[in-house]
Design a protein around this motif. Structure first.
Motif, mmCIF file in Angstrom:
data_model
loop_
_atom_site.group_PDB
_atom_site.id
_atom_site.type_symbol
_atom_site.label_atom_id
_atom_site.label_comp_id
_atom_site.label_asym_id
_atom_site.label_seq_id
_atom_site.Cartn_x
_atom_site.Cartn_y
_atom_site.Cartn_z
ATOM 1 N N SER A 3 17.135 12.617 -11.294
ATOM 2 C CA SER A 3 15.950 11.935 -10.774
ATOM 3 C C SER A 3 14.749 12.854 -10.825
ATOM 4 O O SER A 3 14.874 14.071 -10.794
ATOM 5 C CB SER A 3 16.201 11.470 -9.343
ATOM 6 N N VAL A 80 15.000 7.329 -11.791
ATOM 7 C CA VAL A 80 16.358 7.890 -11.737
ATOM 8 C C VAL A 80 17.187 7.334 -12.890
ATOM 9 O O VAL A 80 16.913 6.257 -13.429
ATOM 10 C CB VAL A 80 17.084 7.579 -10.400
ATOM 11 N N PHE A 449 17.909 6.238 -4.791
ATOM 12 C CA PHE A 449 16.924 7.102 -5.429
ATOM 13 C C PHE A 449 17.120 8.537 -4.960
ATOM 14 O O PHE A 449 16.334 9.411 -5.243
ATOM 15 C CB PHE A 449 15.496 6.614 -5.168
#
Ligand SMILES: Nc1ncnc2c1ncn2[C@@H]1O[C@H](COP(=O)(O)OP(=O)(O)O)[C@@H](O)[C@H]1O
Ligand SMILES: [Mg+2]
Length: 455
Positions: A3, A80, A449
């Motif tokens: 991410s 991500v 996330f």
């Protein structure tokens, strides 16, 4: 999982492809990938991935892809890669609430709070607010309300969110089965929704029964019969009678029994605190029945002899939130001193808001820190045990907590959509902001996330 954050731009190119800078592709482990699935909330499109010789994290999408994905805006956003071949842009955080007809305050008294929350991650997340009627399930879209940077609000069609923060304000509306079905639709689509609905006072009692934290809950009865109420008064000498679906101290009685002098009822009537004495139990029960018809819908609870300042009882609001690691934290604590003669500590009945340090120093002097730290541990325990027995996702809890004259910790009430009035205190404003940061962090956790330690 990889991410990072990136800047989304619209390119004038026409080709059906997405263009990522080399840095971005490397950060997402996509350098060798030929095609990629770009996601935004419930929308996704798979396209060839082309790399650009450009430094920094940049993503260029065509105007038609921008429209297809229904992205709320361009600019910086988190991205991500959870599956190996995806660029999931977001998170799309949807705040579920009631919308009223007003361009300046579309969420009524909750408008400031919602705007403040949306500021927390405004440079990394997509926020929007919506009401139940704004969702179009067949299209998978929401007719959302989003803040404009120059002030005010605007409508925009966006995808279904990655996570829903429920701030529906009406207890009654939430009890409708249609509302339950509405919320279930998010869950069925794999969209986490937290703060499922309001708790009734008795729900919490049920959730905690049999847990370790049950010891913090005063002895309580739902829908007590006249006989049961009498027994409780004889046993405890002091009880609280509270509407189970109530809030703000409305409809609460403080009842005491003195074998020599009889029964006392303290309550609020026409904006004033009243104290009545009854020699016989019959008199008391007549009063209670006159006001409510019966004791149905009431919880009778053992009264706690709270610590006091200047002869006025003191209790605390513990504002609990989850954090990015899915753990409970005490985000803020407000101390509340009751108004003279008032049954509760609410500010609207003359109560005064203080910091817990201020308040506890007056009661415990140098031991204040130790007492507070013990109360915090108890609050965490309560939150964990409530959550364990609750079948929905919780992100936030507001506990009304008391400390008795023997230094024991008690919990009177757990709110699953806690109000934010303690944050009006100048010394608690910073904690108010911190609580929103935690909720944002928890949204990252729920929407994936943020890497999860538990997979
Ligand atoms: N069992 C109790 N013993 C002592 N004080 C209580 C008790 N229950 C409630 N109170 C006082 O009344 C206030 C309001 O009660 P609460 O259960 O939080 O109802 P509400 O939903 O109206 O806020 C508490 O914050 C506390 O000051
Ligand atoms: Mg309360």
């Amino acid at each position: 999982m990889s991410s990072t954050t990136c800047t989304v731009h619209i390119t004038k190119r026409q080709e059906r492809a997405v263009y990522a800078s080399g840095d971005l592709a490397r950060a997402l482990k996509l350098s060798k990938t030929r095609s990629v699935t770009v996601k935004a909330g419930s929308k996704s499109v798979t396209l060839p991935l082309k790399l650009l010789k450009k430094s920094g994290n940049h993503l260029y999408i065509t105007a038609s892809l921008y429209t297809q994905l229904k992205l709320p805006r361009t600019g910086t956003i988190m991205v991500v890669n959870n599956s190996g071949k995806e660029m999931k842009l977001g998170p799309l955080i949807g705040i579920l609430t009631n919308v009223v007809r007003s361009s300046t305050a579309p969420f009524g008294s909750r408008t400031d709070f919602i705007r403040q929350f949306m500021r927390v991650g405004a440079d990394r997340a997509f926020y929007f607010a919506f009401s139940p009627s704004d969702v179009n399930w067949s299209q998978g879209t929401v007719n959302a309300i989003i803040p404009r940077s120059e002030g005010g609000w605007v409508r925009k069609t966006v995808p279904l969110p990655d996570v829903v923060y429920n701030r529906l304000p009406s207890r009654k509306a939430e009890k409708l089965s249609s509302m339950n079905a509405f919320k279930q639709r998010f869950i069925r689509r794999g969209i986490p929704l937290f703060n499922w609905s309001f708790f009734d006072k008795w729900d919490v009692y049920n959730l905690l029964q049999g847990t370790d934290a049950f010891r913090f809950v005063p002895d309580s009865r739902i829908n007590p019969s006249g006989e049961e109420l009498k027994e409780m008064l004889e046993k405890h000498k002091f009880i609280y009678l509270k509407p189970t679906a109530g809030s703000l101290g409305i409809g609460i009685y403080r009842l005491t029994y003195n074998p020599k002098r009889g029964y006392y009822a303290r309550f609020r009537r026409s904006g004033r605190n009243v104290l009545l004495r009854f020699g016989k139990y019959d008199g008391l029960i007549k009063l209670l029945h006159r006001h409510n018809g019966s004791l149905r819908g009431y919880v009778a609870q053992q009264g706690i002899r709270l610590i006091e300042i200047d002869g006025c009882p003191l209790d605390f609001r513990f504002h609990m939130t989850k954090n990015s690691a899915n753990q409970w934290v005490v985000a803020a604590i407000g101390a509340k001193k009751a108004g003279k003669g008032s049954v509760t500590t609410h500010v609207r009945t003359g109560g005064m808001l203080m910091t817990p340090e201020q308040a506890l120093r007056q009661v415990y002097g140098s031991r204040a820190d130790a007492v507070l730290s013990n109360a915090k541990d108890s609050a965490i325990k309560l939150a964990q045990d409530i959550e364990r027995n609750y079948k929905h996702t919780l992100g936030e809890l507001g506990f009304d907590i008391g400390i008795d004259k023997n230094e024991r910790i008690w919990m009177f009430e757990a709110n699953s959509k806690p109000g934010r009035s303690i944050f009006k205190h100048p010394a608690l404003k910073e904690q108010g902001r911190a609580s929103l940061q935690y909720i944002y962090d928890y949204c990252l956790y729920l929407s994936r996330f943020k890497a999860r330690r538990d997979g």
